[in-house]
Design a protein around this motif. Structure first.
Motif, PDB file in Angstrom:
ATOM      1  N   ALA A   1      60.397  70.113   7.368  1.00  0.00           N
ATOM      2  CA  ALA A   1      60.973  68.808   7.701  1.00  0.00           C
ATOM      3  C   ALA A   1      60.318  68.148   8.893  1.00  0.00           C
ATOM      4  CB  ALA A   1      62.473  68.957   7.955  1.00  0.00           C
ATOM      5  N   SER A   2      59.477  68.883   9.606  1.00  0.00           N
ATOM      6  CA  SER A   2      58.795  68.261  10.751  1.00  0.00           C
ATOM      7  C   SER A   2      57.494  67.601  10.334  1.00  0.00           C
ATOM      8  CB  SER A   2      58.514  69.304  11.833  1.00  0.00           C
ATOM      9  OG  SER A   2      57.641  70.312  11.331  1.00  0.00           O
ATOM     10  N   MET A   3      57.038  67.864   9.096  1.00  0.00           N
ATOM     11  CA  MET A   3      55.722  67.369   8.688  1.00  0.00           C
ATOM     12  C   MET A   3      55.704  65.851   8.519  1.00  0.00           C
ATOM     13  SD  MET A   3      55.458  68.319   4.626  1.00  0.00           S
ATOM     14  CE  MET A   3      53.925  67.437   4.487  1.00  0.00           C
ATOM     15  N   ASP A   4      56.866  65.250   8.223  1.00  0.00           N
ATOM     16  CA  ASP A   4      56.860  63.806   7.982  1.00  0.00           C
ATOM     17  C   ASP A   4      57.299  63.026   9.219  1.00  0.00           C
ATOM     18  OD1 ASP A   4      60.020  63.573   6.146  1.00  0.00           O
ATOM     19  OD2 ASP A   4      59.474  64.564   8.004  1.00  0.00           O
ATOM     20  N   SER A   5      57.282  63.689  10.384  1.00  0.00           N
ATOM     21  CA  SER A   5      57.661  62.976  11.599  1.00  0.00           C
ATOM     22  C   SER A   5      56.477  62.223  12.193  1.00  0.00           C
ATOM     23  CB  SER A   5      58.235  63.951  12.629  1.00  0.00           C
ATOM     24  OG  SER A   5      57.277  64.937  12.968  1.00  0.00           O
ATOM     25  N   GLY A   6      55.297  62.496  11.686  1.00  0.00           N
ATOM     26  CA  GLY A   6      54.113  61.814  12.182  1.00  0.00           C
ATOM     27  C   GLY A   6      53.630  60.768  11.194  1.00  0.00           C
ATOM     28  N   ASN A   7      52.326  60.699  11.016  1.00  0.00           N
ATOM     29  CA  ASN A   7      51.729  59.735  10.119  1.00  0.00           C
ATOM     30  C   ASN A   7      51.959  60.160   8.667  1.00  0.00           C
ATOM     31  OD1 ASN A   7      49.314  58.850   8.375  1.00  0.00           O
ATOM     32  ND2 ASN A   7      49.236  57.465  10.151  1.00  0.00           N
ATOM     33  N   MET A   8      52.532  59.270   7.877  1.00  0.00           N
ATOM     34  CA  MET A   8      52.896  59.601   6.499  1.00  0.00           C
ATOM     35  C   MET A   8      51.667  59.948   5.661  1.00  0.00           C
ATOM     36  SD  MET A   8      56.161  59.201   6.576  1.00  0.00           S
ATOM     37  CE  MET A   8      57.408  58.354   7.544  1.00  0.00           C
ATOM     38  N   GLU A   9      50.626  59.165   5.808  1.00  0.00           N
ATOM     39  CA  GLU A   9      49.429  59.373   4.998  1.00  0.00           C
ATOM     40  C   GLU A   9      48.785  60.718   5.313  1.00  0.00           C
ATOM     41  OE1 GLU A   9      45.503  56.878   3.559  1.00  0.00           O
ATOM     42  OE2 GLU A   9      46.509  56.333   5.428  1.00  0.00           O
ATOM     43  N   LYS A  10      48.729  61.075   6.601  1.00  0.00           N
ATOM     44  CA  LYS A  10      48.148  62.358   6.978  1.00  0.00           C
ATOM     45  C   LYS A  10      48.988  63.527   6.465  1.00  0.00           C
ATOM     46  CE  LYS A  10      45.667  60.863  11.127  1.00  0.00           C
ATOM     47  NZ  LYS A  10      45.562  60.981  12.605  1.00  0.00           N
ATOM     48  N   SER A  11      50.301  63.358   6.521  1.00  0.00           N
ATOM     49  CA  SER A  11      51.186  64.415   6.018  1.00  0.00           C
ATOM     50  C   SER A  11      50.984  64.625   4.527  1.00  0.00           C
ATOM     51  CB  SER A  11      52.658  64.042   6.280  1.00  0.00           C
ATOM     52  OG  SER A  11      52.922  63.982   7.655  1.00  0.00           O
ATOM     53  N   TYR A  12      50.824  63.534   3.806  1.00  0.00           N
ATOM     54  CA  TYR A  12      50.610  63.622   2.362  1.00  0.00           C
ATOM     55  C   TYR A  12      49.280  64.294   2.051  1.00  0.00           C
ATOM     56  CZ  TYR A  12      49.978  62.118  -2.487  1.00  0.00           C
ATOM     57  OH  TYR A  12      49.762  62.092  -3.839  1.00  0.00           O
ATOM     58  N   GLU A  13      48.245  63.930   2.788  1.00  0.00           N
ATOM     59  CA  GLU A  13      46.924  64.544   2.580  1.00  0.00           C
ATOM     60  C   GLU A  13      46.954  66.030   2.921  1.00  0.00           C
ATOM     61  OE1 GLU A  13      44.432  62.126   4.988  1.00  0.00           O
ATOM     62  OE2 GLU A  13      44.308  60.490   3.514  1.00  0.00           O
ATOM     63  N   LEU A  14      47.700  66.407   3.944  1.00  0.00           N
ATOM     64  CA  LEU A  14      47.843  67.807   4.324  1.00  0.00           C
ATOM     65  C   LEU A  14      48.550  68.584   3.220  1.00  0.00           C
ATOM     66  CD1 LEU A  14      47.526  69.977   6.546  1.00  0.00           C
ATOM     67  CD2 LEU A  14      49.770  69.282   7.396  1.00  0.00           C
ATOM     68  N   LEU A  15      49.527  67.959   2.619  1.00  0.00           N
ATOM     69  CA  LEU A  15      50.273  68.576   1.520  1.00  0.00           C
ATOM     70  C   LEU A  15      49.346  68.885   0.345  1.00  0.00           C
ATOM     71  CD1 LEU A  15      53.273  69.158   0.522  1.00  0.00           C
ATOM     72  CD2 LEU A  15      53.164  66.912  -0.530  1.00  0.00           C
ATOM     73  N   LEU A  16      48.477  67.918   0.017  1.00  0.00           N
ATOM     74  CA  LEU A  16      47.572  68.096  -1.116  1.00  0.00           C
ATOM     75  C   LEU A  16      46.411  69.037  -0.807  1.00  0.00           C
ATOM     76  CD1 LEU A  16      47.341  64.442  -2.525  1.00  0.00           C
ATOM     77  CD2 LEU A  16      48.920  66.258  -3.153  1.00  0.00           C
ATOM     78  N   SER A  17      46.147  69.223   0.476  1.00  0.00           N
ATOM     79  CA  SER A  17      45.007  70.074   0.846  1.00  0.00           C
ATOM     80  C   SER A  17      45.278  71.552   0.569  1.00  0.00           C
ATOM     81  CB  SER A  17      44.691  69.882   2.333  1.00  0.00           C
ATOM     82  OG  SER A  17      45.738  70.418   3.135  1.00  0.00           O
ATOM     83  N   ASP A  18      46.547  71.914   0.381  1.00  0.00           N
ATOM     84  CA  ASP A  18      46.893  73.312   0.128  1.00  0.00           C
ATOM     85  C   ASP A  18      47.743  73.388  -1.141  1.00  0.00           C
ATOM     86  OD1 ASP A  18      47.491  75.991   0.203  1.00  0.00           O
ATOM     87  OD2 ASP A  18      48.937  75.825   1.849  1.00  0.00           O
ATOM     88  N   PRO A  19      47.119  73.408  -2.305  1.00  0.00           N
ATOM     89  CA  PRO A  19      47.858  73.352  -3.583  1.00  0.00           C
ATOM     90  C   PRO A  19      48.450  74.698  -4.004  1.00  0.00           C
ATOM     91  CG  PRO A  19      45.528  73.453  -4.041  1.00  0.00           C
ATOM     92  CD  PRO A  19      45.662  73.428  -2.532  1.00  0.00           C
ATOM     93  N   HIS A  20      49.203  75.315  -3.081  1.00  0.00           N
ATOM     94  CA  HIS A  20      49.802  76.617  -3.385  1.00  0.00           C
ATOM     95  C   HIS A  20      51.266  76.624  -2.943  1.00  0.00           C
ATOM     96  CE1 HIS A  20      45.430  77.398  -2.732  1.00  0.00           C
ATOM     97  NE2 HIS A  20      45.582  78.096  -3.842  1.00  0.00           N
ATOM     98  N   PRO A  21      52.068  77.456  -3.588  1.00  0.00           N
ATOM     99  CA  PRO A  21      53.463  77.593  -3.146  1.00  0.00           C
ATOM    100  C   PRO A  21      53.516  78.166  -1.741  1.00  0.00           C
ATOM    101  CG  PRO A  21      53.136  78.557  -5.327  1.00  0.00           C
ATOM    102  CD  PRO A  21      51.782  78.273  -4.775  1.00  0.00           C
ATOM    103  N   CYS A  22      54.503  77.759  -0.978  1.00  0.00           N
ATOM    104  CA  CYS A  22      54.677  78.293   0.375  1.00  0.00           C
ATOM    105  C   CYS A  22      55.252  79.707   0.289  1.00  0.00           C
ATOM    106  CB  CYS A  22      55.618  77.379   1.165  1.00  0.00           C
ATOM    107  SG  CYS A  22      56.178  78.084   2.715  1.00  0.00           S
TER     108      CYS A  22
END
Length: 636
Positions: free
Chosen positions: A533-554
């Motif tokens: 829940a802390s990932m979307d407290s910054g820049n939305m676009e960067k958070s989205y790109e970070l999400l896609l950069s690791d296409p694996h389950p947590c």
């Protein structure tokens, strides 16, 4: 009629035989032929000829098929439809659908009747369409082409004096006309006791010496539906009008009668609700992200059920009467930080217990300029920030220079109102909204929402009446739709496609993780974790790109995912009538359920135990049922 360069059409009431006779007489003098258009016109002319009221008319009467055998300016056409009736002869002519003779330039149409109140629009549309066909149209408003076929007062009196009736009951006209007519009968010599003004539904008894009302049948309109007959209720008509104005949506699905699992569908059909190009943007991106980050081949099918205004959504305040609704811990915008609740020990304990869901280390990142060593310090810093954000929100103005927040908050701006409403509602699994929602539930001040201006970007709710996500639902806020608000920077300086992907892949997928997998907000998972829940407290676009950069389950999300996987496997076994195995798998699901989940853990466990008990009851496993009932008792 003499000036007509082409076909001469006279539209009139088919019951006005006298007017018909005048048309036939003038046509005969001018050497013209007369044709008929309209079933009632055909019938009444035939009856008038048989009765001798149209003498000589048969000599100039021709059929529709013979119209083209004569020059157009030598034919007069008598037609029904002077009131713009749909499907009438004149209406079909105005649309170019009268096969025997289409209208063209030089033709003339006369509407030999007045506009009956209520028919003005239909008549006007017919006249406009006739002009578009090339015809010249003459009607009562521009030229005197009509004389009323109704008798005048002297003519009515003359009739009464000639007939000398013993009893008199007026039957034509509105009630005031009936009264005036009855008074005229009295003036003409009819005894007052023999005059009766009846209304629709009255049953009259007539004897040689008297007339009286003996009964009354309630007046009702009987609407005939098609050729099947039968009455159509007013409620049904109202519902059909609503469908015509607002559109319709319906769903088809097949469910297993035992497990209640959907085995086919749902298929959603919507008409008149939403533009096709607006469908599916957020859903498709969310589905891809969910499949990627939760690592399961879960087939999800969502459908756009159209739009509803916030006023309509919250039109019923019934939800405010249920126990889930409370204003005890609702932020008071009048007293702000001075409210007594903030010094209440019970309240302070609730906040501390709430914050202890996360580690001190994970909460520290929200206060980078302050060293945090214990939860009490987190509480102090968080509430200080909370009040600052609330002051800031109340200062904001829209582009119309109106306050952004209504004080007290309107229901659609209050998180508590939304939470109570979603708990009580039974229609929605996913809601997208573009209203600003304030986190005003002060005993649960989510750190990520408080730091982000105390606004709610999305939320998972308990909705016990909804089954698809076992009594849960979710909301996603279109953050980029706030518009021109002084003080709120538009977070999306992006094209529409990228915005849609972020809303679907970040916000929608995150809230789906809450509602479907029961994963709570976390602050200590990898940065690329969808549920962090802390990932979307910054820049939305960067958070989205970070999400896609690791296409694996947590890895840290796997306990919740495994528990949900067990539940789905149990449902599949149940649908195959493998009830013993299904019951065991439901119990495994319960045992694997993490201690902390997004909703009420006891409620969720009771749902799982209920499914397990149902499965074991199918094979009459009383021992297992007894064990489950013992587990249920411990939770209640």
């Amino acid at each position: 009629m003499a000036a007509a360069e082409g076909l001469f059409v006279v539209s009139m009431f088919a019951s006005n035989i006298g007017r018909m006779g005048q048309v036939f007489e003038i046509a005969k003098k001018m050497g013209k032929r007369v044709a008929l258009a309209g079933r009632t016109m055909d019938t009444n002319v035939r009856l008038a000829l048989e009765s001798g009221y149209l003498k000589g008319a048969q000599n100039i009467l021709i059929t529709q098929e013979q119209i083209m055998d004569y020059p157009r300016n030598e034919v007069v056409l008598l037609a029904t439809g002077s009131q713009g009736e749909f499907g009438s002869a004149l209406s079909r002519m105005s649309q170019g659908e009268f096969t025997p003779a289409s209208l063209q330039n030089g033709d003339q149409v006369v509407l030999s009747s007045k506009f009956i109140p209520g028919n003005e629009r239909a008549i006007g549309q017919t006249i406009n369409a006739l002009f578009k066909q090339g015809a010249d149209v003459i009607y009562d408003a521009i030229q005197e082409v009509h004389v009323s076929g109704h008798a005048t007062r002297p003519e009515l009196k003359q009739m009464l004096e000639a007939v000398k009736p013993k009893f008199f009951v007026p039957v034509h006209g509105e009630y005031r006309h009936l009264v005036h007519h009855s008074r005229l009968a009295a003036e003409s010599g009819v005894p007052k006791q023999n005059i009766l003004v009846a209304i629709n539904g009255d049953t009259l008894e007539l004897t040689p010496d008297s007339i009286r009302v003996v009964d009354h049948a309630e007046e009702t309109r009987v609407l005939v539906e098609g050729r099947a007959g039968g009455d159509v209720s007013r409620l049904m008509i109202k519902e059909r009008r609503n469908l015509a104005e607002k559109g319709i949506v319906f769903s088809l699905l097949v469910r297993n009668q035992y497990s209640r699992r959907i085995v086919a569908g749902p298929e959603i059909f919507a008409k008149g609700l939403v533009h096709e190009e607006q469908e599916g943007f957020f859903i498709e991106e969310g589905k891809k992200t969910i499949s990627m980050k939760f690592g399961e081949e879960i087939e999800l099918e969502f459908h756009d059920n159209g739009y509803i205004s916030l006023e309509d959504l919250f039109s019923s305040i019934q939800y405010q009467k249920q126990n889930h609704y409370t204003t005890k811990y609702k932020y008071d915008f009048q007293q702000m930080e001075k409210a007594n609740i903030f010094s209440n020990p019970e309240y302070k304990k609730e906040v501390l217990d709430f914050l202890k869901s996360w580690s001190i280390e994970s909460l520290q990142k929200f206060f980078p300029n302050k060293k945090i060593s214990n939860y009490k310090e987190v509480e102090i810093e968080l509430l200080k920030t909370y009040h600052q954000k609330m002051y800031w929100l109340t200062s904001l103005k829209t582009n119309k220079n109106e306050p952004l927040l209504n004080i007290p908050l309107k229901n659609h701006q209050s998180y508590i109102e939304w939470k109570a409403f979603m708990y009580d509602q039974s229609k929605y699994d996913v809601i997208f909204t573009n209203t600003i929602i304030v986190l005003d539930t002060i005993n649960t001040p989510y750190p990520h929402s408080v730091v982000k201006h105390a606004k709610v970007g999305g939320s998972s709710f308990e909705s016990p009446k909804r089954n698809p996500m076992l009594g849960n639902s979710l909301l996603i806020n279109f953050l980029e739709e706030y518009g021109n608000i002084d003080g709120i920077k538009n977070p999306f300086q992006l094209n529409s496609e990228k915005k849609n992907k972020i809303i679907g892949g970040l916000f929608f997928a995150h809230e789906f993780g809450h509602a479907f997998f029961q994963i709570p907000d976390v602050y200590d998972h990898p940065e690329s974790c969808l549920m962090n829940a802390s990932m979307d407290s910054g820049n939305m676009e960067k958070s989205y790109e970070l999400l896609l950069s690791d296409p694996h389950p947590c890895p840290k999300c796997k306990p919740w995912i495994q528990s949900k996987k067990n539940f789905i496997e149990a449902e599949i076994l149940f649908s195959k009538s493998q009830f013993q195995d299904a019951g065991e798998k439901f119990l495994i699901c319960a045992s694997n359920l993490p201690t902390q989940i997004d909703s009420d853990r006891n409620r969720y466990l009771l749902q799982i135990y209920s499914q397990a008990k149902l499965a074991f009851s199918k094979v009459n496993n009383l021992n297992k049922i007894q064990v489950i009932e013992s587990l249920e008792s411990s939770l209640r």
